[in-house]
Write a protein that holds these residues in place. Structure first.
Motif, PDB file in Angstrom:
ATOM      1  N   MET A  84       0.848  -1.201   0.000  1.00  0.00           N
ATOM      2  CA  MET A  84       0.000   0.000   0.000  1.00  0.00           C
ATOM      3  C   MET A  84       0.880   1.247   0.000  1.00  0.00           C
ATOM      4  SD  MET A  84      -2.843   1.174   2.812  1.00  0.00           S
ATOM      5  CE  MET A  84      -3.662   2.777   2.689  1.00  0.00           C
ATOM      6  N   ALA A  85       0.522   2.207  -0.859  1.00  0.00           N
ATOM      7  CA  ALA A  85       1.268   3.466  -0.919  1.00  0.00           C
ATOM      8  C   ALA A  85       0.903   4.333   0.270  1.00  0.00           C
ATOM      9  CB  ALA A  85       0.947   4.188  -2.219  1.00  0.00           C
ATOM     10  N   HIS A  86       1.893   4.992   0.827  1.00  0.00           N
ATOM     11  CA  HIS A  86       1.654   5.866   1.965  1.00  0.00           C
ATOM     12  C   HIS A  86       2.203   7.251   1.671  1.00  0.00           C
ATOM     13  CE1 HIS A  86       0.085   2.821   4.680  1.00  0.00           C
ATOM     14  NE2 HIS A  86       1.011   2.007   4.219  1.00  0.00           N
ATOM     15  N   ASN A  87       1.589   8.229   2.305  1.00  0.00           N
ATOM     16  CA  ASN A  87       2.009   9.617   2.172  1.00  0.00           C
ATOM     17  C   ASN A  87       2.607  10.031   3.510  1.00  0.00           C
ATOM     18  OD1 ASN A  87       2.380  12.267   1.405  1.00  0.00           O
ATOM     19  ND2 ASN A  87       0.221  12.832   1.580  1.00  0.00           N
ATOM     20  N   ILE A  88       3.910  10.285   3.503  1.00  0.00           N
ATOM     21  CA  ILE A  88       4.648  10.512   4.746  1.00  0.00           C
ATOM     22  C   ILE A  88       5.155  11.943   4.833  1.00  0.00           C
ATOM     23  CG2 ILE A  88       6.673   9.815   6.095  1.00  0.00           C
ATOM     24  CD1 ILE A  88       6.497   7.093   4.645  1.00  0.00           C
ATOM     25  N   LEU A  89       4.944  12.566   5.986  1.00  0.00           N
ATOM     26  CA  LEU A  89       5.566  13.850   6.286  1.00  0.00           C
ATOM     27  C   LEU A  89       6.802  13.562   7.125  1.00  0.00           C
ATOM     28  CD1 LEU A  89       5.755  16.943   6.431  1.00  0.00           C
ATOM     29  CD2 LEU A  89       4.188  16.860   8.396  1.00  0.00           C
ATOM     30  N   LEU A  90       7.966  13.910   6.591  1.00  0.00           N
ATOM     31  CA  LEU A  90       9.233  13.717   7.297  1.00  0.00           C
ATOM     32  C   LEU A  90       9.710  15.076   7.805  1.00  0.00           C
ATOM     33  CD1 LEU A  90      11.735  12.142   8.186  1.00  0.00           C
ATOM     34  CD2 LEU A  90      12.603  12.337   5.837  1.00  0.00           C
ATOM     35  N   ILE A  91       9.580  15.295   9.097  1.00  0.00           N
ATOM     36  CA  ILE A  91       9.917  16.585   9.699  1.00  0.00           C
ATOM     37  C   ILE A  91      11.389  16.557  10.122  1.00  0.00           C
ATOM     38  CG2 ILE A  91       9.331  18.240  11.507  1.00  0.00           C
ATOM     39  CD1 ILE A  91       6.582  16.720  11.690  1.00  0.00           C
ATOM     40  N   ASP A 129      -0.576  10.311   5.893  1.00  0.00           N
ATOM     41  CA  ASP A 129      -1.206   9.313   6.759  1.00  0.00           C
ATOM     42  C   ASP A 129      -0.209   8.824   7.803  1.00  0.00           C
ATOM     43  OD1 ASP A 129       0.131   8.062   4.585  1.00  0.00           O
ATOM     44  OD2 ASP A 129      -1.006   6.215   4.857  1.00  0.00           O
ATOM     45  N   TRP A 130       1.093   9.062   7.569  1.00  0.00           N
ATOM     46  CA  TRP A 130       2.124   8.790   8.554  1.00  0.00           C
ATOM     47  C   TRP A 130       2.993  10.032   8.743  1.00  0.00           C
ATOM     48  CZ3 TRP A 130       4.431   3.514   6.481  1.00  0.00           C
ATOM     49  CH2 TRP A 130       3.466   2.513   6.597  1.00  0.00           C
ATOM     50  N   THR A 144      -5.669  14.070  14.388  1.00  0.00           N
ATOM     51  CA  THR A 144      -6.090  14.032  12.977  1.00  0.00           C
ATOM     52  C   THR A 144      -6.448  12.595  12.622  1.00  0.00           C
ATOM     53  OG1 THR A 144      -4.624  15.886  12.410  1.00  0.00           O
ATOM     54  CG2 THR A 144      -5.404  14.493  10.592  1.00  0.00           C
ATOM     55  N   PRO A 145      -7.719  12.275  12.431  1.00  0.00           N
ATOM     56  CA  PRO A 145      -8.145  10.888  12.222  1.00  0.00           C
ATOM     57  C   PRO A 145      -7.476  10.188  11.039  1.00  0.00           C
ATOM     58  CG  PRO A 145     -10.036  12.273  12.726  1.00  0.00           C
ATOM     59  CD  PRO A 145      -8.881  13.202  12.526  1.00  0.00           C
ATOM     60  N   SER A 146      -7.134  10.925  10.000  1.00  0.00           N
ATOM     61  CA  SER A 146      -6.552  10.303   8.814  1.00  0.00           C
ATOM     62  C   SER A 146      -5.098   9.886   9.012  1.00  0.00           C
ATOM     63  CB  SER A 146      -6.654  11.248   7.613  1.00  0.00           C
ATOM     64  OG  SER A 146      -6.009  12.482   7.892  1.00  0.00           O
ATOM     65  N   ILE A 147      -4.459  10.385  10.061  1.00  0.00           N
ATOM     66  CA  ILE A 147      -3.080  10.002  10.363  1.00  0.00           C
ATOM     67  C   ILE A 147      -3.096   8.758  11.243  1.00  0.00           C
ATOM     68  CG2 ILE A 147      -0.942  10.689  11.525  1.00  0.00           C
ATOM     69  CD1 ILE A 147      -1.505  13.547  10.631  1.00  0.00           C
ATOM     70  N   LYS A 148      -2.391   7.730  10.809  1.00  0.00           N
ATOM     71  CA  LYS A 148      -2.442   6.423  11.477  1.00  0.00           C
ATOM     72  C   LYS A 148      -1.172   6.073  12.244  1.00  0.00           C
ATOM     73  CE  LYS A 148      -6.529   5.666   9.770  1.00  0.00           C
ATOM     74  NZ  LYS A 148      -7.724   5.686  10.655  1.00  0.00           N
ATOM     75  N   LYS A 149      -0.056   6.722  11.893  1.00  0.00           N
ATOM     76  CA  LYS A 149       1.198   6.440  12.599  1.00  0.00           C
ATOM     77  C   LYS A 149       1.976   7.736  12.823  1.00  0.00           C
ATOM     78  CE  LYS A 149       1.900   1.691  10.962  1.00  0.00           C
ATOM     79  NZ  LYS A 149       2.839   0.700  10.380  1.00  0.00           N
ATOM     80  N   ARG A 170      -5.735   0.948  13.701  1.00  0.00           N
ATOM     81  CA  ARG A 170      -5.727   1.885  14.821  1.00  0.00           C
ATOM     82  C   ARG A 170      -4.490   2.770  14.756  1.00  0.00           C
ATOM     83  NH1 ARG A 170      -6.538  -2.909  19.145  1.00  0.00           N
ATOM     84  NH2 ARG A 170      -8.387  -3.831  18.158  1.00  0.00           N
ATOM     85  N   PHE A 171      -4.479   3.835  15.560  1.00  0.00           N
ATOM     86  CA  PHE A 171      -3.334   4.725  15.597  1.00  0.00           C
ATOM     87  C   PHE A 171      -2.168   4.071  16.331  1.00  0.00           C
ATOM     88  CE2 PHE A 171      -0.616   7.961  17.427  1.00  0.00           C
ATOM     89  CZ  PHE A 171      -0.393   8.781  16.336  1.00  0.00           C
ATOM     90  N   HIS A 172      -0.985   4.165  15.756  1.00  0.00           N
ATOM     91  CA  HIS A 172       0.220   3.601  16.366  1.00  0.00           C
ATOM     92  C   HIS A 172       1.242   4.712  16.605  1.00  0.00           C
ATOM     93  CE1 HIS A 172      -1.730  -0.039  14.971  1.00  0.00           C
ATOM     94  NE2 HIS A 172      -0.870  -0.764  15.653  1.00  0.00           N
ATOM     95  N   GLY A 173       1.544   4.947  17.862  1.00  0.00           N
ATOM     96  CA  GLY A 173       2.567   5.912  18.240  1.00  0.00           C
ATOM     97  C   GLY A 173       3.854   5.174  18.589  1.00  0.00           C
ATOM     98  N   ILE A 174       4.965   5.614  18.017  1.00  0.00           N
ATOM     99  CA  ILE A 174       6.227   4.892  18.170  1.00  0.00           C
ATOM    100  C   ILE A 174       7.337   5.852  18.581  1.00  0.00           C
ATOM    101  CG2 ILE A 174       7.954   3.467  17.002  1.00  0.00           C
ATOM    102  CD1 ILE A 174       5.466   3.179  14.829  1.00  0.00           C
ATOM    103  N   SER A 175       8.026   5.531  19.672  1.00  0.00           N
ATOM    104  CA  SER A 175       9.232   6.250  20.074  1.00  0.00           C
ATOM    105  C   SER A 175      10.407   5.324  19.800  1.00  0.00           C
ATOM    106  CB  SER A 175       9.188   6.633  21.559  1.00  0.00           C
ATOM    107  OG  SER A 175      10.410   7.242  21.946  1.00  0.00           O
ATOM    108  N   LEU A 176      11.163   5.647  18.752  1.00  0.00           N
ATOM    109  CA  LEU A 176      12.322   4.850  18.364  1.00  0.00           C
ATOM    110  C   LEU A 176      13.546   5.430  19.049  1.00  0.00           C
ATOM    111  CD1 LEU A 176      12.898   2.441  16.442  1.00  0.00           C
ATOM    112  CD2 LEU A 176      13.612   4.128  14.749  1.00  0.00           C
ATOM    113  N   ARG A 177      14.279   4.597  19.803  1.00  0.00           N
ATOM    114  CA  ARG A 177      15.196   5.123  20.800  1.00  0.00           C
ATOM    115  C   ARG A 177      16.600   4.527  20.658  1.00  0.00           C
ATOM    116  NH1 ARG A 177      12.038   6.930  24.902  1.00  0.00           N
ATOM    117  NH2 ARG A 177      13.295   6.039  26.567  1.00  0.00           N
TER     118      ARG A 177
END
Length: 278
Positions: free
Chosen positions: A1-8, A79-80, A114-119, A187-194
């Protein structure tokens, strides 16, 4: 699946290594950078890649509130979202708080609301925690305290607060969606990569999970880990890792299968109280 990612923080060292990994998966990436003179460097990363690369020139220092962050999200429609920005020690304590605390929390809240953002994945660091977990040795504790209280006190204050906002609000949304019968993968997935201390070595294997906080990991491995975590269903929570011998993708899948979350040992009740005041 194609995803649209905002990389800050798209011009950062990890982000520049990460961008080709994301594009190679045919995902669309909007790389958010501070200034126009950084744009040519980022555009080169998209050459020959199947994914689409867009560049957004917008400084995170201008994001003072959740509303400011929301405007950018509405423009990009991801969406991510990946937070890989940081003051990098320049500008002193005020800039560190403006970027790593204020803007990071603003984007975290806006994304979760934002409901459309999943990760939402934030690149944090392995000692960003208030309590000593059961798997740390006395030397681990001493090492973390030195980093957090002596070497990087303002950075620690900013990052641990942002991690806690993500942890609390992501769990609330995840649980609400579970009650509504939303499938786990949706569902929404929040990830802290450490990661541990960053190096310029080549990418390699990882030591991942409930581990020592003393160690290093290459930025190239961090980039691979971000991509692996995002593409693996079920990834969420705190993921601690260092250089090691396990394949990155296999390590991520193992954590999910075994239900390992390095947030264990933190005081979630205290977290909620602190987050409510922000």
């Amino acid at each position: 699946m194609a995803h649209n990612i905002l990389l800050i923080g798209g011009h950062g060292k990890v982000s520049q290594l990460l961008t080709p990994h994301l594009l190679a998966r045919s995902w669309t990436v909007t790389s958010m950078i501070r200034s126009a003179d950084q744009k040519p460097t980022i555009e080169k990363l998209g050459k020959g890649q199947p994914g689409k690369l867009d560049v957004l020139v917008s400084s995170v220092e201008d994001v003072k509130s959740e509303e400011d962050a929301q405007k950018i999200l509405e423009q990009v429609k991801p969406d991510w979202v990946i937070w890989s920005a940081g003051a990098g020690g320049s500008g002193g304590a005020p800039r560190t708080m403006a970027v790593d605390h204020d803007a990071a929390i603003a984007f975290t809240k806006a994304s979760i609301h934002t409901p459309s953002i999943k990760k939402f994945l934030t690149v944090s660091y392995i000692s960003s925690r208030r309590n000593r977990p059961s798997w740390w040795s006395d030397k681990d504790r001493e090492s973390a305290q030195k980093v957090n209280n002596e070497i990087l006190p303002t950075y620690f204050k900013a990052k641990v607060a942002a991690d806690e906002v993500l942890t609390v609000l992501a769990k609330e949304r995840y649980d609400e969606e579970a009650k509504k019968g939303v499938a786990e993968k949706d569902r929404f997935h929040g990830i802290s990569l450490r990661p541990g201390t960053l190096t310029t070595e080549k990418a390699g294997g990882v030591l991942m999970g409930k581990i020592t906080c003393q160690g290093k990991v290459s930025r190239a491995t961090v980039a691979e880990a971000v991509a692996a975590v995002l593409e693996t269903d079920g990834s969420r929570g705190w993921i601690d890792f260092l250089d090691g011998d396990e394949d990155v993708g296999a390590g991520v899948k193992r954590l999910i299968k075994e239900g390992i979350d390095s947030v264990d040992g933190e005081d979630f009740g205290g977290m909620k109280e602190r987050v409510a005041k922000l």
